[in-house]
Design a protein around this motif. Sequence first.
Motif, short mmCIF file in Angstrom:
data_model
loop_
_atom_site.label_atom_id
_atom_site.label_comp_id
_atom_site.label_asym_id
_atom_site.label_seq_id
_atom_site.Cartn_x
_atom_site.Cartn_y
_atom_site.Cartn_z
N MET A 1 0.76 -1.06 -0.11
CA MET A 1 -0.09 -0.06 -0.14
C MET A 1 0.97 1.13 -0.07
N MET A 2 2.05 1.35 0.73
CA MET A 2 2.82 2.41 0.71
C MET A 2 3.34 2.90 -0.77
N ILE A 3 3.76 1.97 -1.43
CA ILE A 3 4.29 2.39 -2.75
C ILE A 3 3.01 2.81 -3.59
N TYR A 4 2.01 2.36 -3.41
CA TYR A 4 0.67 3.07 -4.14
C TYR A 4 0.63 4.46 -3.68
N LEU A 5 0.46 4.51 -2.40
CA LEU A 5 0.62 5.85 -1.93
C LEU A 5 1.60 6.97 -2.33
N LEU A 6 2.80 6.53 -2.40
CA LEU A 6 3.78 7.19 -3.01
C LEU A 6 3.63 7.43 -4.50
N LEU A 7 3.06 6.53 -5.11
CA LEU A 7 2.91 6.66 -6.50
C LEU A 7 1.86 7.65 -6.75
N PHE A 8 0.77 7.73 -5.92
CA PHE A 8 -0.36 8.69 -6.10
C PHE A 8 0.21 10.13 -5.83
N LEU A 9 1.12 10.14 -4.84
CA LEU A 9 1.70 11.74 -4.37
C LEU A 9 2.55 12.05 -5.58
N VAL A 10 3.31 11.22 -6.16
CA VAL A 10 4.21 11.38 -7.43
C VAL A 10 3.45 12.12 -8.52
N PHE A 11 2.14 11.36 -8.87
CA PHE A 11 1.12 11.69 -9.81
C PHE A 11 0.78 13.05 -9.46
N ILE A 12 0.14 13.62 -8.33
CA ILE A 12 -0.03 14.79 -7.98
C ILE A 12 0.85 15.87 -8.31
N ILE A 176 -7.33 8.86 -10.90
CA ILE A 176 -7.74 9.58 -9.68
C ILE A 176 -7.00 11.08 -9.58
N ALA A 177 -5.66 11.15 -9.76
CA ALA A 177 -4.92 12.16 -9.62
C ALA A 177 -5.29 13.10 -10.86
N PHE A 178 -5.60 12.55 -11.88
CA PHE A 178 -6.23 13.51 -12.86
C PHE A 178 -7.79 13.94 -12.79
N LEU A 179 -8.38 13.33 -12.18
CA LEU A 179 -9.77 13.68 -11.76
C LEU A 179 -9.64 14.99 -10.75
N ILE A 180 -8.83 14.89 -9.66
CA ILE A 180 -8.66 15.85 -8.90
C ILE A 180 -9.03 17.22 -9.48
N PHE A 181 -8.31 17.33 -10.63
CA PHE A 181 -7.98 18.74 -11.33
C PHE A 181 -9.29 18.63 -12.35
N ASN A 182 -9.77 17.71 -12.97
CA ASN A 182 -10.54 17.71 -14.21
C ASN A 182 -11.89 17.35 -13.95
N PHE A 183 -12.10 16.83 -12.68
CA PHE A 183 -13.68 16.81 -12.30
C PHE A 183 -14.08 17.85 -11.66
N ARG A 184 -14.53 19.05 -12.11
CA ARG A 184 -14.82 20.22 -11.72
C ARG A 184 -15.70 21.08 -12.44
N LYS A 185 -16.50 21.79 -11.77
CA LYS A 185 -17.34 22.79 -12.96
C LYS A 185 -16.36 23.45 -13.81
#
Length: 319
Positions: A1-12, A176-185
């Motif tokens: 799980m830690m490696i996926y959390l790290l990857l998510f932070l890298v994507f952000i 998920i990282a992309f949607l944080i910035f795209n799934f918006r009004k």
Amino acid sequence: MMIYLLLFLVFIGAMLLYFKIADKYNIIDHPNERSSHSAITIRGGGIIFILAALILLVWHFNEFYLVLAGAIAIGAISFADDIYTLPNKLRLAIHGIAVSLMFLSLHVYSSYSLLGVALLYILAIGIINAYNFMDGINGITGSYSLVTFAGLQYVNIRHNSFISPEMIWVPMLACIAFLIFNFRKKARCFAGDVGSVTIAFWITFLLLKLIFITNNWLYILFLAVYGVDAVLTIIHRLMLKQNIFKAHRLHFYQLLSNEYKMPHLIVSSIYAIVQLAVIILIITNENLNPLTIVAIVILPLMLSYLIIKPYLMKLRIIQ
């Protein structure tokens, strides 16, 4: 799980870095009369999926280097096209090379006849282009892709193990990282061709690999919602004698957003939720006759399109 959390932070972090680069080099999308948005927005946020492919290329080089090289190649040419508008012949040539690398990875050439290979080329390139055509409003590509990846991962873990889980978890995290910035009004970025084309290539590979292993073509319905909209819209445009390769606003989702004035995020959510329902139906009813499942899935989608679209077209004329 830690490696996926790290990857998510890298994507952000990669997304935030890309925004600075895009601002500096003016990589932005200017709305026009065929757009479904009205504000100038950063283009090419889907470059994060090239990063995901690069990470997996290091992680699983020996097993998946061919298909990941294809993903990187098709993503790179799409990103260049987002910026410079490349000749169609060059872009399509790279698409063909990328799909050929995918087929080498899937052992298509040694498993199918010449006719079968030709049909698979048509299918793969058709999915990639249809997916690209469907990327027109905030949140639709990211949310729809996330649902499709999730369905594939569920099958992979609970039903038929067909690929290393990382090959699905990593693009899901990128979504998920992309949607944080795209799934918006008001989206901060759009996927661009680099996003929609690369995701489509990735999903096509996963679907074909699953289909080849299980010999179950029903899994192609994991793209049923996009497929019905894309195919029926192409038929509609051919009936109108339009150039199907030029930009337009005749997709069902475009009419809902532009003529019916339904908010982008609601339309995107409807597409994702309906596709999720289709995936659940397929996964939980494997003993049903395949033709019955196809009918249950395709007929309501087609009827919705054929009944509601004429009403939306009337709204367009009135406006």
